[in-house]
Design a protein around this motif. Structure first.
Motif, PDB file in Angstrom:
ATOM      1  N   UNK A 115       0.795  -1.232   0.000  1.00 53.80           N
ATOM      2  CA  UNK A 115       0.000   0.000   0.000  1.00 53.80           C
ATOM      3  C   UNK A 115       0.834   1.292   0.000  1.00 53.80           C
ATOM      4  N   UNK A 116       2.053   1.228   0.485  1.00 54.71           N
ATOM      5  CA  UNK A 116       2.896   2.429   0.517  1.00 54.71           C
ATOM      6  C   UNK A 116       3.746   2.568  -0.748  1.00 54.71           C
ATOM      7  N   UNK A 117       3.541   1.704  -1.739  1.00 52.90           N
ATOM      8  CA  UNK A 117       4.368   1.711  -2.944  1.00 52.90           C
ATOM      9  C   UNK A 117       4.439   3.082  -3.612  1.00 52.90           C
ATOM     10  N   UNK A 118       3.324   3.766  -3.856  1.00 57.14           N
ATOM     11  CA  UNK A 118       3.438   5.083  -4.507  1.00 57.14           C
ATOM     12  C   UNK A 118       4.314   6.056  -3.718  1.00 57.14           C
ATOM     13  N   UNK A 119       4.145   6.083  -2.403  1.00 54.70           N
ATOM     14  CA  UNK A 119       4.965   6.976  -1.574  1.00 54.70           C
ATOM     15  C   UNK A 119       6.427   6.539  -1.575  1.00 54.70           C
ATOM     16  N   UNK A 120       6.654   5.228  -1.587  1.00 53.84           N
ATOM     17  CA  UNK A 120       8.027   4.733  -1.616  1.00 53.84           C
ATOM     18  C   UNK A 120       8.712   5.080  -2.926  1.00 53.84           C
ATOM     19  N   UNK A 121       7.998   4.963  -4.024  1.00 52.10           N
ATOM     20  CA  UNK A 121       8.575   5.316  -5.315  1.00 52.10           C
ATOM     21  C   UNK A 121       8.863   6.815  -5.382  1.00 52.10           C
TER      22      UNK A 121
END
Length: 128
Positions: A95-101
């Motif tokens: 779920x945090x993928x967009x923020x991680x990218x």
């Protein structure tokens, strides 16, 4: 001459499909890949590159295995759908993928890129 015209039609259409895919992919992700890439952020570049290369393999396989232009376009559309669905599944699993990218988490970018590439390879192989 027909072979050359066929070559040009597939080349232009294939590159057009890759461009269309990149535009659609960047539209469905919740951040602006090109802006982040221009800022030197590597993670979204890895993720986008994996998706584009994975989709390109589908386009190449479609050109190689389909002798009708409408089938070529249909399989390209299918490949686009599969790659966008892959991103949707990844962002549900992480779920945090967009923020991680966006935050330049290179491990997350590499993971997303590799998963997209693997899906593209399998998808391309399914056409043969």
């Amino acid at each position: 001459m027909d072979a050359f015209v066929n070559y040009l039609a597939h080349l232009v259409s294939g590159l057009g499909m890759v461009g269309l895919f990149a535009a659609v992919y960047m539209a469905v992700t919740p951040f602006h890949e090109l802006t982040l890439i221009r800022q030197g952020i590597v993670a979204p570049a890895l993720s986008l590159a994996g998706a584009v290369v994975g989709f390109s393999l589908t386009v190449a396989s479609s050109i190689l295995h389909n002798d009708s232009y409408p089938l070529f376009l249909m399989w390209c559309a299918t490949g686009l759908t599969v790659q966008v669905a892959t991103y949707a599944v990844l962002s549900r699993l992480f779920p945090r993928l967009p923020d991680q990218l966006a935050g330049n988490n290179v491990a997350a970018g590499a993971t997303a890129g590799v998963v997209s590439l693997v899906v593209g390879i399998v998808n391309a192989a399914c056409m043969s």
